[in-house]
Design a protein around this motif. Structure first.
Motif, PDB file in Angstrom:
ATOM      1  N   PRO A 153       0.994  -1.256   0.017  1.00 45.64           N
ATOM      2  CA  PRO A 153      -0.046  -0.098  -0.070  1.00 45.64           C
ATOM      3  C   PRO A 153       0.957   1.294  -0.010  1.00 45.64           C
ATOM      4  O   PRO A 153       1.814   1.494   0.591  1.00 45.64           O
ATOM      5  N   LEU A 154       0.365   2.207  -0.467  1.00 47.35           N
ATOM      6  CA  LEU A 154       0.890   3.651  -0.828  1.00 47.35           C
ATOM      7  C   LEU A 154       0.600   4.446   0.265  1.00 47.35           C
ATOM      8  O   LEU A 154       1.295   5.339   0.768  1.00 47.35           O
ATOM      9  N   ALA A 155      -0.675   4.571   0.800  1.00 50.30           N
ATOM     10  CA  ALA A 155      -1.036   5.265   1.844  1.00 50.30           C
ATOM     11  C   ALA A 155      -2.230   4.871   2.670  1.00 50.30           C
ATOM     12  O   ALA A 155      -2.777   3.713   2.202  1.00 50.30           O
ATOM     13  N   ALA A 156      -2.707   5.354   3.766  1.00 50.12           N
ATOM     14  CA  ALA A 156      -3.719   4.934   4.528  1.00 50.12           C
ATOM     15  C   ALA A 156      -4.197   6.149   5.617  1.00 50.12           C
ATOM     16  O   ALA A 156      -3.539   6.814   5.701  1.00 50.12           O
ATOM     17  N   ASN A 157      -5.504   5.895   5.873  1.00 51.86           N
ATOM     18  CA  ASN A 157      -6.010   6.824   6.705  1.00 51.86           C
ATOM     19  C   ASN A 157      -5.361   6.438   8.210  1.00 51.86           C
ATOM     20  O   ASN A 157      -5.538   5.627   8.567  1.00 51.86           O
ATOM     21  N   ASN A 158      -5.290   7.650   9.029  1.00 49.41           N
ATOM     22  CA  ASN A 158      -4.934   7.212  10.313  1.00 49.41           C
ATOM     23  C   ASN A 158      -6.262   7.286  11.156  1.00 49.41           C
ATOM     24  O   ASN A 158      -6.142   6.573  12.351  1.00 49.41           O
ATOM     25  N   GLY A 159      -7.196   7.818  10.717  1.00 47.74           N
ATOM     26  CA  GLY A 159      -8.660   7.722  11.459  1.00 47.74           C
ATOM     27  C   GLY A 159      -9.244   8.943  10.620  1.00 47.74           C
ATOM     28  O   GLY A 159     -10.572   8.329  10.170  1.00 47.74           O
ATOM     29  N   ALA A 160      -9.034  10.132  10.623  1.00 49.72           N
ATOM     30  CA  ALA A 160      -9.928  11.142   9.961  1.00 49.72           C
ATOM     31  C   ALA A 160      -9.609  11.020   8.390  1.00 49.72           C
ATOM     32  O   ALA A 160      -8.591  10.565   7.910  1.00 49.72           O
ATOM     33  N   TRP A 161     -10.610  11.563   7.563  1.00 53.90           N
ATOM     34  CA  TRP A 161     -10.506  11.242   6.406  1.00 53.90           C
ATOM     35  C   TRP A 161      -9.195  12.021   5.773  1.00 53.90           C
ATOM     36  O   TRP A 161      -8.859  11.432   4.868  1.00 53.90           O
ATOM     37  N   ASP A 162      -8.968  13.299   6.247  1.00 53.23           N
ATOM     38  CA  ASP A 162      -8.038  13.906   5.689  1.00 53.23           C
ATOM     39  C   ASP A 162      -6.569  13.727   6.443  1.00 53.23           C
ATOM     40  O   ASP A 162      -5.757  14.553   6.270  1.00 53.23           O
ATOM     41  N   ASP A 163      -6.434  12.751   7.408  1.00 47.34           N
ATOM     42  CA  ASP A 163      -5.289  12.465   8.029  1.00 47.34           C
ATOM     43  C   ASP A 163      -4.808  11.300   7.394  1.00 47.34           C
ATOM     44  O   ASP A 163      -5.104  10.120   7.864  1.00 47.34           O
ATOM     45  N   ILE A 164      -3.786  11.546   6.607  1.00 42.81           N
ATOM     46  CA  ILE A 164      -3.188  10.482   5.722  1.00 42.81           C
ATOM     47  C   ILE A 164      -1.918  10.138   6.184  1.00 42.81           C
ATOM     48  O   ILE A 164      -0.991  10.999   6.443  1.00 42.81           O
ATOM     49  N   TRP A 165      -1.565   8.840   6.165  1.00 44.15           N
ATOM     50  CA  TRP A 165      -0.200   8.394   6.396  1.00 44.15           C
ATOM     51  C   TRP A 165       0.279   7.953   5.079  1.00 44.15           C
ATOM     52  O   TRP A 165      -0.386   6.959   4.540  1.00 44.15           O
ATOM     53  N   TYR A 166       1.375   8.424   4.734  1.00 44.84           N
ATOM     54  CA  TYR A 166       2.208   7.673   3.375  1.00 44.84           C
ATOM     55  C   TYR A 166       3.142   6.637   3.694  1.00 44.84           C
ATOM     56  O   TYR A 166       4.029   6.850   4.533  1.00 44.84           O
TER      57      TYR A 166
END
Length: 528
Positions: free
Chosen positions: A304-317
């Protein structure tokens, strides 16, 4: 077993290495500087505008279907085409697309090699794509504790052959009566440690999957690298032997597919999550050669390239050089498809890029069919494309009769505290009678409408991070050996918790996925 593997190796070597010449087409002259040439033809006629590459250079066929490439044997392994819209490539090993030819590395630097490619016409603007990930065919005994001989399920390769494959074939056959079907495998078909320990590798996987009734494209997974090599190129050799290039592109209908290798392997299953500069340089050229009318991309890779930490706009790369990749994709509508994590997830990278992480076919490494370690079904995924539009996406629960139900309901013995802890004994006491619903692919931007006995309610439901009760029960029963295989350890997931005003009411919950514009309706009651 050894004889069959040896024959498969010979067949693959002969297929990849032998130059294929097209009968009936005029002899192809050499061009100054070009070391590779050939035709791309269909029904004896050249096909114009087909993209041809050696992984570094990218050209298009001319009006007569001819191409020439200035290829360096010191860096290129294959010549490959990007199969154009309205065509299918040849097939080898029963279900693999033959879009490439292996270069002969023994010839002189100035000797010209010819490779011709043969296409068939296909009406494929509308089609279904079946996506699988993480089969881990290993010939491994499924016992608890591991190594004890206390067998709780058949050997994984037998489960794959006798249980999964018939369900996949059955589902594909039902679709193929009215629509074309294609396949995409996101990697970890095998597990390299068991190539040597159990003599179960790529050849065995291909034999077990030989009844696949549709073209299946593949991406390389981390466990498809040979763990004995610290050099990425050497570690990928076994994959290349059977599947060809580790990065390439093709078109199905109005959608352009790009398969990438997003790992730099260092041996012993250690790797950097990165897309190599030569792949990015090739991708830039590949997209520049793309038909300007195609704006829909699918990018497929294993990790995977990215994922949500919880909120929709809180992205972990997860990808180290994500900026370099995303700038190349910025002018397209992009669906990223990945696997590896044995779970499912949706991440909106930006307004034009969405990533879907796919659950593992093996689930919890074949210890119990039908469920991944955090509760998602061990499913394959169907994407329905209509022209350049992704119409629908559904997880197909193969272990439960190819069920297309996109949720699991917990309505018996559930309170507002259920699933808070990793052990049911540690859930806080008390709590109000409630319902938990596990919607597949639920994301922070979903909205929900709830009713009791037909009357809409407000403020009684919410998305929560909880442990899935079914997955947790398998851990508590000792069926999942997460102490030894730490990656099987259960993690919390997003569940929808509804606590009714009237515990005896009929409860209706409608969840809306705003990416796919699709509603999922659940009607249930609390059971005592």
């Amino acid at each position: 077993m050894r004889n069959r593997k040896f024959l498969l190796l010979l067949a693959a070597a002969a297929l990849f290495a032998a130059p294929v010449r097209s009968a009936g087409l005029p002899p192809l002259p050499d061009k100054p500087g070009a070391t590779v040439k050939g035709y791309v033809e269909c029904e004896g006629r050249g096909v114009e505008g087909v993209v041809v590459s050696d992984g570094f250079n990218v050209v298009k066929t001319d009006a007569e279907g001819r191409y020439w490439l200035k290829t360096k044997l010191s860096r290129s392994e294959f010549v490959m085409i990007s199969t154009p819209r309205g065509y299918d490539p040849e097939v080898y090993s029963g279900f693999l697309p033959k879009f490439f030819c292996a270069l002969d590395k023994t010839v002189g630097k100035k000797e010209v090699q010819q490779f011709d490619f043969h296409l068939t016409r296909a009406a494929n603007d509308d089609y279904s794509l079946l996506v699988v990930a993480d089969e881990h065919v290993s010939g491994r005994v499924i016992d608890i504790p591991p190594g004890s001989g206390n067998v709780i399920a058949p050997v994984d390769s037998i489960q794959f052959r006798d249980d999964f494959m018939p369900r996949l074939v059955e589902y594909a056959d039902s679709l193929m009566r009215h629509t074309p079907v294609y396949g995409l495998n996101l990697g970890d078909m095998t597990h390299s440690e068991y190539w040597f320990r159990n003599k179960t590798g790529m050849a065995e996987y291909l034999h077990l999957a030989k009844d696949t009734p549709f073209l299946m494209y593949h991406a390389i997974g981390n466990h498809d690298h040979c763990h004995k090599y610290e050099n990425d190129y050497e570690a990928e050799a076994e994959y290349r032997k059977y599947f060809g290039p580790t990065y390439y592109s093709f078109n199905i209908g109005k959608v352009h597919y790009v398969v990438l290798d997003d790992m730099l392997y260092h041996g012993r299953n250690k790797y950097d999550k990165i897309i190599a500069p030569e792949q990015l340089a090739w991708l830039y050229k590949d997209l520049r050669a793309l038909d300007p009318g195609i704006r829909q991309l699918v990018v497929a890779c294993h990790v995977p390239l990215a994922a949500n930490n919880g909120a929709w706009d809180d992205i972990w790369y997860n990808l180290k050089n994500k900026d370099e990749l995303f700038v190349l994709l910025q002018d397209y509508d992009v669906t990223i498809m990945t696997g590896d994590w044995h779970t499912e997830g949706t991440t909106r990278v930006n307004d034009r890029i969405v990533e879907y992480v796919h659950p593992a076919v093996t689930g919890n490494w074949w210890y119990r069919q039908g469920i991944c370690c955090n509760g998602y079904p061990a499913a394959f995924t169907e994407y329905v494309f209509r022209g350049d539009r992704l119409e629908s996406r559904s997880l197909i629960d193969w272990a439960n009769g190819n069920s297309k139900q996109q949720y699991r309901v917990y309505n018996k013995g559930v309170t507002s505290n259920t699933g808070i802890a990793s052990s049911s004994a540690l859930d806080p006491a008390g709590g109000a009678p409630s319902v938990l619903v596990f919607f597949w692919g639920v994301a922070p931007n979903w909205t929900f409408v709830c009713r009791e006995n037909g009357e809409q309610t407000y403020g009684r439901g919410q998305l929560v991070q909880r442990y899935d009760p079914l997955a947790r029960s398998l851990v508590e029963e000792g069926i999942i050996p997460y102490e030894r295989y730490t990656w099987l350890k259960q993690k919390p997931v997003r569940l929808y918790l509804y606590t009714p005003k009237d515990p005896g009411a009929e409860i209706e919950i409608v969840g809306t996925d705003h990416i796919r514009n699709r509603d999922f309706r659940v009607v249930t009651r609390i059971e005592r």
